[in-house]
Enzyme design. Structure first.
Site, short mmCIF file in Angstrom:
data_model
loop_
_atom_site.label_atom_id
_atom_site.label_comp_id
_atom_site.label_asym_id
_atom_site.label_seq_id
_atom_site.Cartn_x
_atom_site.Cartn_y
_atom_site.Cartn_z
NE ARG A 181 37.19 50.17 34.43
CZ ARG A 181 38.17 49.23 33.67
NH1 ARG A 181 39.39 49.67 33.71
NH2 ARG A 181 37.56 48.36 33.01
CB SER B 142 30.31 45.69 31.71
OG SER B 142 31.58 44.94 31.30
CG HIS C 181 39.22 33.67 44.53
ND1 HIS C 181 39.34 32.50 45.59
CD2 HIS C 181 40.39 33.77 43.99
CE1 HIS C 181 40.67 32.04 45.17
NE2 HIS C 181 41.23 32.65 44.26
CD GLN D 214 38.64 40.89 43.69
OE1 GLN D 214 38.95 40.80 45.12
NE2 GLN D 214 37.76 40.12 43.30
CD GLU E 181 44.43 6.09 22.27
OE1 GLU E 181 43.96 5.61 23.39
OE2 GLU E 181 43.56 5.76 21.46
CD GLU F 49 43.68 28.12 40.34
OE1 GLU F 49 42.34 28.26 40.31
OE2 GLU F 49 44.22 29.33 40.83
N GLY G 42 31.05 40.99 34.80
CA GLY G 42 31.72 40.01 33.98
C GLY G 42 30.72 38.84 34.38
CB SER G 43 32.06 35.23 34.63
OG SER G 43 31.61 34.13 34.89
P1 NAD Z 1 35.25 38.70 34.77
O1 NAD Z 1 36.50 38.89 34.38
O2 NAD Z 1 34.40 37.86 34.22
O3 NAD Z 1 34.79 40.10 35.17
C1 NAD Z 1 35.38 41.43 35.18
C2 NAD Z 1 34.40 42.71 35.29
O4 NAD Z 1 35.07 43.24 36.06
C3 NAD Z 1 34.10 43.14 34.03
O5 NAD Z 1 32.66 43.72 34.23
C4 NAD Z 1 34.87 44.26 33.75
O6 NAD Z 1 34.25 45.47 32.97
C5 NAD Z 1 35.18 44.85 34.98
N1 NAD Z 1 36.49 45.28 35.26
C6 NAD Z 1 37.78 44.83 34.85
N2 NAD Z 1 38.91 45.61 35.11
C7 NAD Z 1 38.37 46.56 35.91
C8 NAD Z 1 38.74 47.55 36.51
N3 NAD Z 1 40.20 47.92 36.47
N4 NAD Z 1 38.02 48.58 37.38
C9 NAD Z 1 36.69 48.23 37.44
N5 NAD Z 1 36.20 47.13 36.84
C10 NAD Z 1 36.98 46.50 36.17
O7 NAD Z 1 35.43 38.28 36.54
P2 NAD Z 1 34.79 36.99 37.00
O8 NAD Z 1 35.38 35.77 36.41
O9 NAD Z 1 33.55 37.21 37.32
O10 NAD Z 1 35.45 37.03 38.79
C11 NAD Z 1 35.02 37.90 39.68
C12 NAD Z 1 35.46 37.29 40.94
O11 NAD Z 1 34.66 36.19 40.97
C13 NAD Z 1 36.64 36.73 41.21
O12 NAD Z 1 36.97 37.01 42.47
C14 NAD Z 1 36.78 35.44 40.64
O13 NAD Z 1 37.79 34.73 41.42
C15 NAD Z 1 35.30 35.02 41.33
N6 NAD Z 1 34.83 33.88 40.64
C16 NAD Z 1 34.99 33.29 39.40
C17 NAD Z 1 34.23 32.29 39.00
C18 NAD Z 1 34.14 32.29 37.45
O14 NAD Z 1 33.66 31.14 36.88
N7 NAD Z 1 34.45 33.11 36.58
C19 NAD Z 1 33.63 31.50 39.91
C20 NAD Z 1 33.86 31.80 41.09
C21 NAD Z 1 34.20 32.73 41.73
MG MG Z 2 39.67 28.25 40.82
#
Ligand code: NAD
Ligand code: MG
Length: 343
Positions: A50, A55, A109, A88, A228, A196, A28-29
């Site tokens: 999975r 993805s 995180h 997780q 405003e 947050e 993901g992100s």
């Molecule tokens: P996301 O939601 O963007 O990505 C999720 C990914 O996990 C996807 O590829 C999805 O296919 C996969 N996924 C979802 N459910 C699943 C499951 N049940 N089993 C296996 N895979 C699964 O996540 P993210 O925002 O990148 O967050 C990931 C970590 O990074 C978290 O710990 C988050 O706190 C941390 N984080 C995120 C950001 C941010 O800006 N997004 C910034 C800093 C830290």
């Molecule tokens: Mg945060």
């Protein structure tokens, strides 16, 4: 006040990561950015997803090797846990048996480790490398030869090399180019949740709604109240982001500065600070974490209700109408972004 150490490129040694295989779980992100940056930095990467995950195609199209989370973890020395925080613990249960002595379990995180939702074996390093930005920025900055600042923490150092390896990982995803701040799982998790809740997501939206309702209840128009109390927030936040409070105060009129300096503390007063302390205590003593975990286990009933109520607020309808008037500015930004740069 305590100060944290900040690390840069010179503090990182690539050899701590270059011989290793990193399993990036999730695409993901954060996952897509870590995986691509690591691979381009010469690290062996396997993306763990999975069977049937949407993805998978994206990761393959980006030229990466894909396997199940369990297979990826089995082949890896470093497992980077980049699936959503609430899934997780389940993903961890599927890969736990693949963690060998001396391997690393890494997070972006601290929530699940800090609140004991994941309890890794004693002989495994547990670290955090958390870019302070969304994944697309982490990826874009790296590709442009720049970096996103990040956090680094060591929860468990079983090998004696946990910090060096985390620094090398931070370097490989570009973070040390900008600077990496050393912290702890506890500090990262508790400040993140508090921020947050009290200031960013919760604090700002309640302040905006309270201001909007005060004006509309007093008979002012919804449009004026929206501009405003919500729309102009962006101008203020941009100034704060660029140059701190000084730049913001310097940029607004003297009337706004004097009014803000005298009336701000009438609104956010000692009572608000006491409430903030309560919010922080619930983060520190685990009450918030227990509530959120239980809410997820129950299928998110209260979360769903609150989400719907927030969407139904008047300010959302007014906002949608008024933002449409600014469609041209979005267009213009897009055109500027796509135009060839003139030299
Ligand atoms: P996301 O939601 O963007 O990505 C999720 C990914 O996990 C996807 O590829 C999805 O296919 C996969 N996924 C979802 N459910 C699943 C499951 N049940 N089993 C296996 N895979 C699964 O996540 P993210 O925002 O990148 O967050 C990931 C970590 O990074 C978290 O710990 C988050 O706190 C941390 N984080 C995120 C950001 C941010 O800006 N997004 C910034 C800093 C830290
Ligand atoms: Mg945060």
């Amino acid at each position: 006040m305590t100060e944290n150490t900040i690390y840069h490129d010179d503090d990182a040694t690539h050899s701590y990561i270059e011989e290793k295989t990193v399993a990036v779980l999730g695409y993901g992100s954060q996952g897509h950015a870590h995986a691509q940056n690591l691979a381009e930095s010469g690290v062996d990467v396997i993306v763990g997803l999975r069977e049937g995950s949407a993805s998978r195609t994206a990761a393959r199209e980006d030229g990466l090797t894909v396997a199940t989370p369990t297979e990826a973890a089995a082949a890896a020395d470093v497992v980077s846990m980049l699936v959503p925080d609430n899934v997780q613990p389940d993903v961890y249960a599927a890969i736990e048996a693949e963690l060998d002595a001396g391997d690393t379990l890494q997070f972006a995180h601290g929530f699940n480790v800090h609140y004991d939702q994941i309890e890794p074996p004693e002989d495994v390093d547990v670290t955090m490398v958390a870019p302070k930005g969304p994944g697309h920025i982490v990826r874009r900055q790296y590709a442009d030869g720049e970096g996103t600042p990040g956090l680094l923490a060591v929860y468990r150092d079983a090998t004696g090399e946990a910090k060096q390896e985390a620094l090398a990982y931070a370097d490989a995803i570009g973070c040390t180019r900008a600077g990496v701040i050393e912290t702890t799982f506890r500090e990262e998790t508790e400040t993140d949740l508090f921020g947050e809740q009290a200031v960013l997501c919760g604090g700002v939206t309640e302040l905006v709604k309270a201001g909007y309702e005060t004006l509309t209840d007093a008979g002012y128009s919804e449009e004026m109240a929206y501009f405003e109390c919500l729309n102009e927030l962006k101008l203020i936040v941009d100034l704060l982001y660029e140059g701190g409070m000084s730049e913001m105060w310097d940029s607004v009129s003297d009337t706004a500065e004097y009014g803000g300096l005298t009336r701000g503390e009438v609104v956010v007063d000692d009572h608000t600070r006491e409430r903030m302390e309560t919010v922080l205590e619930e983060v520190q003593n685990g009450e918030f974490a227990r509530e959120w975990i239980a809410e997820n286990q129950a299928g998110r009933p209260s979360y769903g209700q609150r989400r719907r109520a927030e969407k139904a607020h008047d300010i959302e309808d007014v906002g949608e109408e008024l933002r449409a008037l600014f469609a041209w500015s979005e267009e213009e930004n897009r055109e500027k972004a796509n135009a060839p740069a003139d030299d």
